[in-house]
Design a protein around this motif. Sequence first.
Motif, PDB file in Angstrom:
ATOM      1  N   GLY A  39      45.755  -0.941  43.530  1.00 45.34           N
ATOM      2  CA  GLY A  39      45.423   0.349  44.257  1.00 45.34           C
ATOM      3  C   GLY A  39      44.505   0.328  45.260  1.00 45.34           C
ATOM      4  O   GLY A  39      44.516  -0.604  46.059  1.00 45.34           O
ATOM      5  N   THR A  40      43.675   1.350  45.301  1.00 50.52           N
ATOM      6  CA  THR A  40      42.668   1.296  46.321  1.00 50.52           C
ATOM      7  C   THR A  40      41.191   2.052  45.604  1.00 50.52           C
ATOM      8  O   THR A  40      41.167   2.547  44.842  1.00 50.52           O
ATOM      9  CB  THR A  40      43.067   2.245  47.423  1.00 50.52           C
ATOM     10  OG1 THR A  40      42.066   2.170  48.513  1.00 50.52           O
ATOM     11  CG2 THR A  40      43.403   3.763  46.784  1.00 50.52           C
ATOM     12  N   ASN A  41      40.364   1.730  46.531  1.00 54.71           N
ATOM     13  CA  ASN A  41      38.889   2.342  46.437  1.00 54.71           C
ATOM     14  C   ASN A  41      38.861   3.432  47.279  1.00 54.71           C
ATOM     15  O   ASN A  41      37.757   4.146  47.371  1.00 54.71           O
ATOM     16  CB  ASN A  41      37.552   1.351  46.440  1.00 54.71           C
ATOM     17  CG  ASN A  41      37.784   0.184  45.481  1.00 54.71           C
ATOM     18  OD1 ASN A  41      38.317  -0.923  45.754  1.00 54.71           O
ATOM     19  ND2 ASN A  41      37.827   0.554  44.173  1.00 54.71           N
ATOM     20  N   GLN A  42      39.460   3.265  48.451  1.00 52.15           N
ATOM     21  CA  GLN A  42      39.217   4.466  49.520  1.00 52.15           C
ATOM     22  C   GLN A  42      40.197   5.588  49.062  1.00 52.15           C
ATOM     23  O   GLN A  42      41.286   5.492  49.527  1.00 52.15           O
ATOM     24  CB  GLN A  42      39.506   3.893  50.866  1.00 52.15           C
ATOM     25  CG  GLN A  42      38.701   4.092  51.982  1.00 52.15           C
ATOM     26  CD  GLN A  42      39.028   3.429  53.095  1.00 52.15           C
ATOM     27  OE1 GLN A  42      39.952   3.593  53.887  1.00 52.15           O
ATOM     28  NE2 GLN A  42      38.070   2.691  53.410  1.00 52.15           N
ATOM     29  N   CYS A  43      39.769   6.810  48.624  1.00 55.14           N
ATOM     30  CA  CYS A  43      40.566   7.665  47.678  1.00 55.14           C
ATOM     31  C   CYS A  43      40.831   9.206  48.246  1.00 55.14           C
ATOM     32  O   CYS A  43      41.531   9.808  48.115  1.00 55.14           O
ATOM     33  CB  CYS A  43      40.199   7.674  46.428  1.00 55.14           C
ATOM     34  SG  CYS A  43      40.387   5.937  45.544  1.00 55.14           S
ATOM     35  N   GLY A  44      39.837   9.230  49.362  1.00 54.81           N
ATOM     36  CA  GLY A  44      40.008  10.647  49.891  1.00 54.81           C
ATOM     37  C   GLY A  44      39.105  11.483  48.863  1.00 54.81           C
ATOM     38  O   GLY A  44      38.581  10.994  48.038  1.00 54.81           O
ATOM     39  N   ASN A  47      42.624  15.240  44.517  1.00 54.35           N
ATOM     40  CA  ASN A  47      43.285  14.496  43.618  1.00 54.35           C
ATOM     41  C   ASN A  47      44.896  14.801  43.821  1.00 54.35           C
ATOM     42  O   ASN A  47      45.147  15.735  44.441  1.00 54.35           O
ATOM     43  CB  ASN A  47      42.855  14.843  42.197  1.00 54.35           C
ATOM     44  CG  ASN A  47      41.465  14.645  41.680  1.00 54.35           C
ATOM     45  OD1 ASN A  47      40.730  14.082  42.523  1.00 54.35           O
ATOM     46  ND2 ASN A  47      41.306  14.614  40.426  1.00 54.35           N
ATOM     47  N   ASN A  48      45.828  13.522  43.371  1.00 57.94           N
ATOM     48  CA  ASN A  48      47.133  14.009  43.318  1.00 57.94           C
ATOM     49  C   ASN A  48      47.609  13.089  42.158  1.00 57.94           C
ATOM     50  O   ASN A  48      46.979  11.931  41.722  1.00 57.94           O
ATOM     51  CB  ASN A  48      47.721  14.007  44.547  1.00 57.94           C
ATOM     52  CG  ASN A  48      47.844  12.296  45.086  1.00 57.94           C
ATOM     53  OD1 ASN A  48      48.595  11.660  44.414  1.00 57.94           O
ATOM     54  ND2 ASN A  48      47.417  12.209  46.012  1.00 57.94           N
ATOM     55  N   GLN A  49      48.693  13.152  41.587  1.00 56.82           N
ATOM     56  CA  GLN A  49      49.171  12.600  40.490  1.00 56.82           C
ATOM     57  C   GLN A  49      49.986  11.336  40.667  1.00 56.82           C
ATOM     58  O   GLN A  49      50.430  10.736  39.809  1.00 56.82           O
ATOM     59  CB  GLN A  49      50.249  13.347  39.403  1.00 56.82           C
ATOM     60  CG  GLN A  49      48.946  14.834  39.054  1.00 56.82           C
ATOM     61  CD  GLN A  49      48.035  14.463  38.290  1.00 56.82           C
ATOM     62  OE1 GLN A  49      47.051  14.113  38.879  1.00 56.82           O
ATOM     63  NE2 GLN A  49      47.977  14.476  36.810  1.00 56.82           N
ATOM     64  N   THR A  50      49.957  10.812  41.990  1.00 60.61           N
ATOM     65  CA  THR A  50      50.520   9.591  42.428  1.00 60.61           C
ATOM     66  C   THR A  50      49.390   8.872  43.100  1.00 60.61           C
ATOM     67  O   THR A  50      49.699   7.627  43.511  1.00 60.61           O
ATOM     68  CB  THR A  50      51.827   9.876  43.259  1.00 60.61           C
ATOM     69  OG1 THR A  50      51.284  10.386  44.578  1.00 60.61           O
ATOM     70  CG2 THR A  50      52.927  10.271  42.704  1.00 60.61           C
ATOM     71  N   SER A  51      48.115   9.175  42.873  1.00 65.75           N
ATOM     72  CA  SER A  51      47.152   8.610  43.552  1.00 65.75           C
ATOM     73  C   SER A  51      46.832   7.224  42.949  1.00 65.75           C
ATOM     74  O   SER A  51      47.089   6.897  41.727  1.00 65.75           O
ATOM     75  CB  SER A  51      45.685   9.132  43.119  1.00 65.75           C
ATOM     76  OG  SER A  51      44.567   8.409  43.541  1.00 65.75           O
ATOM     77  N   SER A  52      46.660   6.272  43.509  1.00 65.42           N
ATOM     78  CA  SER A  52      46.332   4.683  43.251  1.00 65.42           C
ATOM     79  C   SER A  52      44.747   4.648  43.120  1.00 65.42           C
ATOM     80  O   SER A  52      44.581   3.269  43.123  1.00 65.42           O
ATOM     81  CB  SER A  52      47.282   3.828  44.051  1.00 65.42           C
ATOM     82  OG  SER A  52      46.930   3.933  45.145  1.00 65.42           O
ATOM     83  N   CYS A  53      44.005   5.496  43.183  1.00 63.69           N
ATOM     84  CA  CYS A  53      42.644   5.363  43.135  1.00 63.69           C
ATOM     85  C   CYS A  53      42.199   4.575  41.914  1.00 63.69           C
ATOM     86  O   CYS A  53      42.697   4.998  41.035  1.00 63.69           O
ATOM     87  CB  CYS A  53      41.960   6.726  43.267  1.00 63.69           C
ATOM     88  SG  CYS A  53      40.220   6.459  43.316  1.00 63.69           S
ATOM     89  N   GLN A  54      41.074   3.634  42.202  1.00 66.82           N
ATOM     90  CA  GLN A  54      40.670   2.968  41.123  1.00 66.82           C
ATOM     91  C   GLN A  54      39.221   3.150  40.874  1.00 66.82           C
ATOM     92  O   GLN A  54      38.575   2.462  40.214  1.00 66.82           O
ATOM     93  CB  GLN A  54      41.064   1.531  41.131  1.00 66.82           C
ATOM     94  CG  GLN A  54      42.763   1.389  40.898  1.00 66.82           C
ATOM     95  CD  GLN A  54      43.127   0.090  41.090  1.00 66.82           C
ATOM     96  OE1 GLN A  54      42.913  -0.581  42.114  1.00 66.82           O
ATOM     97  NE2 GLN A  54      44.266  -0.533  40.297  1.00 66.82           N
TER      98      GLN A  54
HETATM   99  C1  LIG Z   1      47.679  10.763  47.024  1.00 68.18           C
HETATM  100  O1  LIG Z   1      46.107   9.941  46.725  1.00 68.18           O
HETATM  101  C2  LIG Z   1      46.257   8.793  47.328  1.00 68.18           C
HETATM  102  C3  LIG Z   1      45.141   7.952  47.087  1.00 68.18           C
HETATM  103  O2  LIG Z   1      45.174   6.972  46.139  1.00 68.18           O
HETATM  104  C4  LIG Z   1      46.678   8.851  48.702  1.00 68.18           C
HETATM  105  O3  LIG Z   1      46.850   7.566  49.370  1.00 68.18           O
HETATM  106  C5  LIG Z   1      48.135   9.516  48.653  1.00 68.18           C
HETATM  107  O4  LIG Z   1      48.315   9.866  50.397  1.00 68.18           O
HETATM  108  C6  LIG Z   1      47.972  10.694  48.190  1.00 68.18           C
HETATM  109  N1  LIG Z   1      49.217  11.592  48.102  1.00 68.18           N
HETATM  110  C7  LIG Z   1      49.535  12.920  48.468  1.00 68.18           C
HETATM  111  C8  LIG Z   1      50.827  13.389  48.280  1.00 68.18           C
HETATM  112  O5  LIG Z   1      48.687  13.340  48.702  1.00 68.18           O
END
Ligand SMILES: *[C@@H]1O[C@H](CO)[C@@H](O)[C@H](O)[C@H]1NC(C)=O
Length: 329
Positions: A39-44, A47-54
């Motif tokens: 995943g990633t540490n650069q998360c913006g 939130n979203n339910q497919t986020s790969s934030c760690q």
């Molecule tokens: C969800 O969050 C991830 C950060 O892990 C970002 O890369 C991705 O674009 C986001 N997806 C949406 C649909 O916003």
Amino acid sequence: MLSATAVVFALISWVYGQTYSATYAPSDLPQTSEQGQSGTNQCGSTNNQTSSCQNVYLNSVDDFCFYAPPEPGANATIGDTERIEVSWCLKDGYGTRTIPPNTLSGAHFVQTPDYVQVTGVGNLTLVNIPAGDTGGELDPHGADGNGNPIGGLVFSSAFTGTLTQLHEWTNFMSDSEFCFRGCKDGPNAPALCQHIYDTLGCMWNIPGNYSAGVFERCDGDTNEPMGVYGTSTFFQGEPVTPSAHPAPPSSMCTTFTTVGAVALSTSASAGTTSLASSTATGSHSSGTSSVSATSGTQKSAAVPMYAPGVLLQVMALVAGGAAGVMVIA
Ligand SMILES: *[C@@H]1O[C@H](CO)[C@@H](O)[C@H](O)[C@H]1NC(C)=O
Ligand SMILES: *[C@@H]1O[C@H](CO)[C@@H](O)[C@H](O)[C@H]1NC(C)=O
Ligand SMILES: *[C@@H]1O[C@H](CO)[C@@H](O)[C@H](O)[C@H]1NC(C)=O
Ligand SMILES: *[C@@H]1O[C@H](CO)[C@@H](O)[C@H](O)[C@H]1NC(C)=O
């Protein structure tokens, strides 16, 4: 590139005797922090339910995260997915996933001078943990030196008022129970966030209140390090597993009717502690509530995590400490 802050923190870590490869600020995170990170540490900040934030944040009972699998499925046990877990948080704003409503049925956040921890219960199948998974342990010391999950970073504002990385942490997750302790950087952090008792579960490693029906934030005293009994240290696998240390007293509890996606309603049971002013305090004499360890219900993880790596890890720590090596990546 290293920021000045990272250098200062690396120096502080060195003085304390720990060697950390880097210290990150949430405002300045890399895309990834360890090799092989899924995943990633650069998360913006959305939130979203497919986020790969760690990235995990441990701030209070209404503002914490834990690690859980990125996808559901019978194979998504914590043991099977420990390297790729993603962060699930109660609050929006971190770019992680959001813990769905009604996942948690009880959570107890305690801040001590040396660590913060959150313990609780819920239906964690809602965060992709398969029903029946008795769970496993996650920490920044995987067998290959990377974290479980790889690249997982933990932050808290509890000690300094601003989000600061906690290099030592331990998180147990199962289908019905969770606990997460993050230790303030310092000489006691590795012992208080010890990660070598990975089959012994939440209640043995992180004594606290696991009751359903209550969401609360308390101050507390620092417990003795897990596995250490005076001058003797227990190692997992020895014939007799000693009892967990009892949870130390807690005080200044603030209760919430619920947390997460549902609106909060607070009532302060001890009057003066507000969530906004929850900074570290040295001692707790008011003793309004006392949390005792839930006895006799230790839960064992079905999957022994990276046990072979433990010895290597200990040896590496000893070697690193002896040589006084400061590693800066
Ligand atoms: C969800 O969050 C991830 C950060 O892990 C970002 O890369 C991705 O674009 C986001 N997806 C949406 C649909 O916003
Ligand atoms: C689950 O794991 C087993 C054993 O590793 C494997 O044989 C099986 O294909 C996996 N199933 C899925 C859906 O990934
Ligand atoms: C957990 O939630 C799922 C999905 O709503 C539900 O099917 C299951 O029965 C719940 N499990 C428990 C133990 O409540
Ligand atoms: C857990 O906390 C609740 C709420 O403060 C309290 O009523 C209960 O007695 C505590 N349980 C234990 C085992 O201390």
